[in-house]
Design a protein around this motif. Structure first.
Motif, mmCIF file in Angstrom:
data_model
loop_
_atom_site.group_PDB
_atom_site.id
_atom_site.type_symbol
_atom_site.label_atom_id
_atom_site.label_comp_id
_atom_site.label_asym_id
_atom_site.label_seq_id
_atom_site.Cartn_x
_atom_site.Cartn_y
_atom_site.Cartn_z
ATOM 1 N N VAL A 40 31.092 71.858 31.206
ATOM 2 C CA VAL A 40 30.043 72.708 31.862
ATOM 3 C C VAL A 40 29.730 70.991 32.875
ATOM 4 O O VAL A 40 29.466 70.183 31.710
ATOM 5 N N GLU A 41 28.838 71.256 34.102
ATOM 6 C CA GLU A 41 28.281 70.235 34.564
ATOM 7 C C GLU A 41 27.338 70.742 34.830
ATOM 8 O O GLU A 41 26.208 72.057 34.501
ATOM 9 N N PHE A 42 26.893 69.651 34.058
ATOM 10 C CA PHE A 42 25.328 69.544 34.046
ATOM 11 C C PHE A 42 24.618 67.817 35.053
ATOM 12 O O PHE A 42 25.519 67.130 35.325
ATOM 13 N N ALA A 43 23.617 67.654 35.146
ATOM 14 C CA ALA A 43 23.787 65.808 35.340
ATOM 15 C C ALA A 43 22.555 65.694 34.281
ATOM 16 O O ALA A 43 20.746 66.292 34.056
ATOM 17 N N ALA A 44 22.763 64.162 34.492
ATOM 18 C CA ALA A 44 21.598 63.709 33.233
ATOM 19 C C ALA A 44 20.181 62.871 34.158
ATOM 20 O O ALA A 44 20.699 62.550 35.022
ATOM 21 N N TYR A 75 19.470 60.987 26.796
ATOM 22 C CA TYR A 75 18.551 61.364 28.307
ATOM 23 C C TYR A 75 18.625 63.462 28.466
ATOM 24 O O TYR A 75 19.429 63.788 28.429
ATOM 25 N N ALA A 76 17.066 63.309 29.690
ATOM 26 C CA ALA A 76 17.098 64.835 29.410
ATOM 27 C C ALA A 76 18.312 65.039 30.628
ATOM 28 O O ALA A 76 19.324 64.374 31.526
ATOM 29 N N VAL A 77 18.529 65.831 30.337
ATOM 30 C CA VAL A 77 19.392 67.475 31.070
ATOM 31 C C VAL A 77 18.572 68.374 32.366
ATOM 32 O O VAL A 77 18.147 69.106 32.011
ATOM 33 N N ASP A 78 18.676 67.613 33.348
ATOM 34 C CA ASP A 78 17.909 68.645 34.747
ATOM 35 C C ASP A 78 17.973 69.947 34.213
ATOM 36 O O ASP A 78 19.551 71.076 34.502
ATOM 37 N N GLY A 79 16.732 70.875 34.163
ATOM 38 C CA GLY A 79 16.684 71.849 34.218
ATOM 39 C C GLY A 79 16.655 72.289 33.552
ATOM 40 O O GLY A 79 16.381 73.824 32.658
ATOM 41 N N VAL A 80 17.257 71.755 32.038
ATOM 42 C CA VAL A 80 17.304 72.196 30.999
ATOM 43 C C VAL A 80 16.166 71.401 29.713
ATOM 44 O O VAL A 80 15.942 70.307 29.642
ATOM 45 N N SER A 81 15.509 72.438 29.015
ATOM 46 C CA SER A 81 14.507 71.618 27.899
ATOM 47 C C SER A 81 15.573 70.645 26.951
ATOM 48 O O SER A 81 16.218 71.330 26.010
#
Length: 117
Positions: A40-44, A75-81
């Motif tokens: 999964v591509e995600f941004a921390a 860390y938060a994941v951009d766009g996800v609670s």
């Protein structure tokens, strides 16, 4: 920065070539248990706080006192609670995506990330 999470498992051939069960990668953060999500591509994003990687419980016969929990950073994941998923690791550039599954089902927000990858 976009990250690609990849899960790893180990295989044992000491029992005649059969694959041994590997320990699931789990993380405890704010009284929620998360499991890793691969490919999964995600941004921390921003640092949320401390999380715990509990000791493996599927080793069969291991003395639980021999293994202890490991501390990590969430860390938060951009766009996800954070109630759905967090990224864990030493820095935002070196993280693994973990999600709070609904039974054996991925949360909708994570499935959307996979579909968009």
């Amino acid at each position: 920065m976009m990250m690609l999470a990849v899960a790893c498992t180990s295989v044992s051939s000491s029992d005649g070539g059969e694959e041994a069960a590997s320990c699931a990668y789990r993380v405890l953060y704010q009284d929620r248990m998360y499991r890793d999500v691969a490919n999964v591509e995600f941004a921390a994003g921003e640092k949320l706080g401390s999380a715990t990687i509990p000791p493996c419980e599927d080793t069969g016969g291991q003395d639980k006192d021999e293994e202890s929990a490991e501390a990590t950073t969430a860390y938060a994941v951009d766009g996800v609670s954070p109630e759905v998923a967090v990224a864990v690791g030493d820095s935002p550039d070196d993280t693994t995506l973990v999600a709070a599954y609904l039974g054996n089902k991925l949360p909708r927000e994570i499935q959307e990330l996979i579909d968009g990858s």
